[in-house]
Design a protein around this motif. Sequence first.
Motif, PDB file in Angstrom:
ATOM      1  N   HIS A   1       0.537  -1.303  -0.368  1.00 42.06           N
ATOM      2  CA  HIS A   1      -0.029  -0.078   0.102  1.00 42.06           C
ATOM      3  C   HIS A   1       0.777   1.440  -0.066  1.00 42.06           C
ATOM      4  O   HIS A   1       0.798   1.893   0.550  1.00 42.06           O
ATOM      5  CB  HIS A   1      -0.888   0.377   1.312  1.00 42.06           C
ATOM      6  CG  HIS A   1      -1.843  -0.890   1.322  1.00 42.06           C
ATOM      7  ND1 HIS A   1      -2.758  -1.583  -0.022  1.00 42.06           N
ATOM      8  CD2 HIS A   1      -1.842  -2.136   2.530  1.00 42.06           C
ATOM      9  CE1 HIS A   1      -3.662  -2.249   0.511  1.00 42.06           C
ATOM     10  NE2 HIS A   1      -3.438  -2.758   1.270  1.00 42.06           N
ATOM     11  N   ILE A   2       2.060   1.436  -0.697  1.00 38.72           N
ATOM     12  CA  ILE A   2       2.864   2.338  -0.993  1.00 38.72           C
ATOM     13  C   ILE A   2       2.499   2.774  -1.713  1.00 38.72           C
ATOM     14  O   ILE A   2       3.045   2.083  -3.487  1.00 38.72           O
ATOM     15  CB  ILE A   2       4.934   1.613  -0.916  1.00 38.72           C
ATOM     16  CG1 ILE A   2       4.899   1.287   0.418  1.00 38.72           C
ATOM     17  CG2 ILE A   2       5.142   3.587  -0.755  1.00 38.72           C
ATOM     18  CD1 ILE A   2       6.132   1.019   0.566  1.00 38.72           C
ATOM     19  N   TYR A   3       1.650   4.048  -2.061  1.00 35.11           N
ATOM     20  CA  TYR A   3       1.288   4.659  -3.447  1.00 35.11           C
ATOM     21  C   TYR A   3       1.905   5.574  -4.572  1.00 35.11           C
ATOM     22  O   TYR A   3       1.628   6.880  -3.684  1.00 35.11           O
ATOM     23  CB  TYR A   3       0.116   5.454  -3.661  1.00 35.11           C
ATOM     24  CG  TYR A   3      -0.935   4.450  -2.771  1.00 35.11           C
ATOM     25  CD1 TYR A   3      -1.015   3.258  -3.183  1.00 35.11           C
ATOM     26  CD2 TYR A   3      -1.468   3.740  -1.241  1.00 35.11           C
ATOM     27  CE1 TYR A   3      -1.843   2.749  -3.069  1.00 35.11           C
ATOM     28  CE2 TYR A   3      -2.220   3.658  -0.719  1.00 35.11           C
ATOM     29  CZ  TYR A   3      -2.703   2.248  -1.680  1.00 35.11           C
ATOM     30  OH  TYR A   3      -3.024   0.797  -1.088  1.00 35.11           O
ATOM     31  N   GLN A   4       3.722   4.963  -4.429  1.00 36.79           N
ATOM     32  CA  GLN A   4       4.695   6.672  -5.112  1.00 36.79           C
ATOM     33  C   GLN A   4       4.648   5.705  -7.245  1.00 36.79           C
ATOM     34  O   GLN A   4       4.408   6.969  -7.876  1.00 36.79           O
ATOM     35  CB  GLN A   4       5.928   5.979  -4.433  1.00 36.79           C
ATOM     36  CG  GLN A   4       7.219   6.542  -5.183  1.00 36.79           C
ATOM     37  CD  GLN A   4       7.890   6.874  -3.948  1.00 36.79           C
ATOM     38  OE1 GLN A   4       7.938   7.023  -2.540  1.00 36.79           O
ATOM     39  NE2 GLN A   4       9.019   7.325  -4.349  1.00 36.79           N
ATOM     40  N   TRP A   5       4.979   4.673  -6.939  1.00 33.93           N
ATOM     41  CA  TRP A   5       5.127   4.264  -8.225  1.00 33.93           C
ATOM     42  C   TRP A   5       3.594   3.965  -9.630  1.00 33.93           C
ATOM     43  O   TRP A   5       2.555   3.495  -8.338  1.00 33.93           O
ATOM     44  CB  TRP A   5       6.439   3.201  -8.866  1.00 33.93           C
ATOM     45  CG  TRP A   5       7.513   3.756  -8.195  1.00 33.93           C
ATOM     46  CD1 TRP A   5       7.790   5.419  -8.104  1.00 33.93           C
ATOM     47  CD2 TRP A   5       8.590   3.068  -8.419  1.00 33.93           C
ATOM     48  NE1 TRP A   5       8.723   5.585  -8.302  1.00 33.93           N
ATOM     49  CE2 TRP A   5       9.410   4.229  -8.053  1.00 33.93           C
ATOM     50  CE3 TRP A   5       8.959   1.952  -8.334  1.00 33.93           C
ATOM     51  CZ2 TRP A   5      11.399   4.520  -8.209  1.00 33.93           C
ATOM     52  CZ3 TRP A   5      10.223   1.556  -8.146  1.00 33.93           C
ATOM     53  CH2 TRP A   5      11.302   1.974  -8.027  1.00 33.93           C
ATOM     54  N   THR A   6       3.262   3.532 -10.371  1.00 35.08           N
ATOM     55  CA  THR A   6       2.361   3.315 -10.895  1.00 35.08           C
ATOM     56  C   THR A   6       2.652   2.418 -11.599  1.00 35.08           C
ATOM     57  O   THR A   6       3.302   2.491 -12.029  1.00 35.08           O
ATOM     58  CB  THR A   6       1.705   4.346 -11.342  1.00 35.08           C
ATOM     59  OG1 THR A   6       2.225   4.918 -13.152  1.00 35.08           O
ATOM     60  CG2 THR A   6       1.324   5.373 -10.933  1.00 35.08           C
ATOM     61  N   THR A   7       1.539   1.972 -13.004  1.00 35.50           N
ATOM     62  CA  THR A   7       2.287   0.561 -13.605  1.00 35.50           C
ATOM     63  C   THR A   7       2.535   1.319 -15.179  1.00 35.50           C
ATOM     64  O   THR A   7       3.512   0.857 -15.730  1.00 35.50           O
ATOM     65  CB  THR A   7       0.969   0.157 -14.540  1.00 35.50           C
ATOM     66  OG1 THR A   7       0.010   1.516 -14.708  1.00 35.50           O
ATOM     67  CG2 THR A   7      -0.029  -0.275 -13.437  1.00 35.50           C
ATOM     68  N   ASP A   8       2.952   2.207 -14.378  1.00 34.95           N
ATOM     69  CA  ASP A   8       3.727   3.351 -16.284  1.00 34.95           C
ATOM     70  C   ASP A   8       4.401   3.879 -15.821  1.00 34.95           C
ATOM     71  O   ASP A   8       5.272   5.206 -16.952  1.00 34.95           O
ATOM     72  CB  ASP A   8       2.604   4.790 -16.575  1.00 34.95           C
ATOM     73  CG  ASP A   8       1.264   4.033 -17.405  1.00 34.95           C
ATOM     74  OD1 ASP A   8       1.599   2.792 -17.803  1.00 34.95           O
ATOM     75  OD2 ASP A   8       0.205   4.580 -17.622  1.00 34.95           O
ATOM     76  N   TYR A   9       4.903   4.097 -14.621  1.00 35.57           N
ATOM     77  CA  TYR A   9       5.508   4.791 -13.642  1.00 35.57           C
ATOM     78  C   TYR A   9       6.311   4.536 -12.528  1.00 35.57           C
ATOM     79  O   TYR A   9       5.240   3.768 -11.873  1.00 35.57           O
ATOM     80  CB  TYR A   9       5.513   6.433 -13.432  1.00 35.57           C
ATOM     81  CG  TYR A   9       6.605   6.954 -12.989  1.00 35.57           C
ATOM     82  CD1 TYR A   9       7.564   7.755 -13.382  1.00 35.57           C
ATOM     83  CD2 TYR A   9       7.087   7.003 -11.104  1.00 35.57           C
ATOM     84  CE1 TYR A   9       8.928   8.385 -12.605  1.00 35.57           C
ATOM     85  CE2 TYR A   9       8.535   7.130 -11.066  1.00 35.57           C
ATOM     86  CZ  TYR A   9       9.261   8.156 -11.350  1.00 35.57           C
ATOM     87  OH  TYR A   9       9.683   8.947 -10.831  1.00 35.57           O
TER      88      TYR A   9
END
Length: 155
Positions: free
Chosen positions: A29-37
């Motif tokens: 639940h670390i919301y730093q990177w995404t599927t695109d980054y």
Amino acid sequence: MEIRLADPSDFNEIDHLLEAAKKQMAQAHIYQWTTDYPNQKIIQEDLAGQQLYTLIDQGSIVAVATLTTEAPADYTLRRIATDPAYLANGYASILLNDIINRVKAKNGKHLYSSTNHSNLKMQNFFRKHGFEKVSEYKESEREHLGSFYKYLKRI
């Protein structure tokens, strides 16, 4: 153990490491990177700019980090990651200390980095290594992830 600039032949291994890190962060639940980054284009740009460092242990890339120059004395550490299979072995600290020494050798005075508000492990990591939180902001194209914290280490 070896720390060196990455070269194009490392691309697939680095891409695999970053993809594994993204999955591990999402599970935590670390919301730093995404599927695109970060993505393959960013890896290629880091390789071409000769700013992507790798920590290799027993023939495998176990940690990576990108170091960019913002001004003659100002550097930014980006995308520091450890392969989830090698977490808790101190690899990120070893890589960071090497990068700090490289910045010192170039007469750098400031090393900046940032992390998401949800990434408590990275916030603790920065504090442990003498960084201080200097600002809070929204990251372009990742505003939906909430606040990011900018950190500074004076060299």
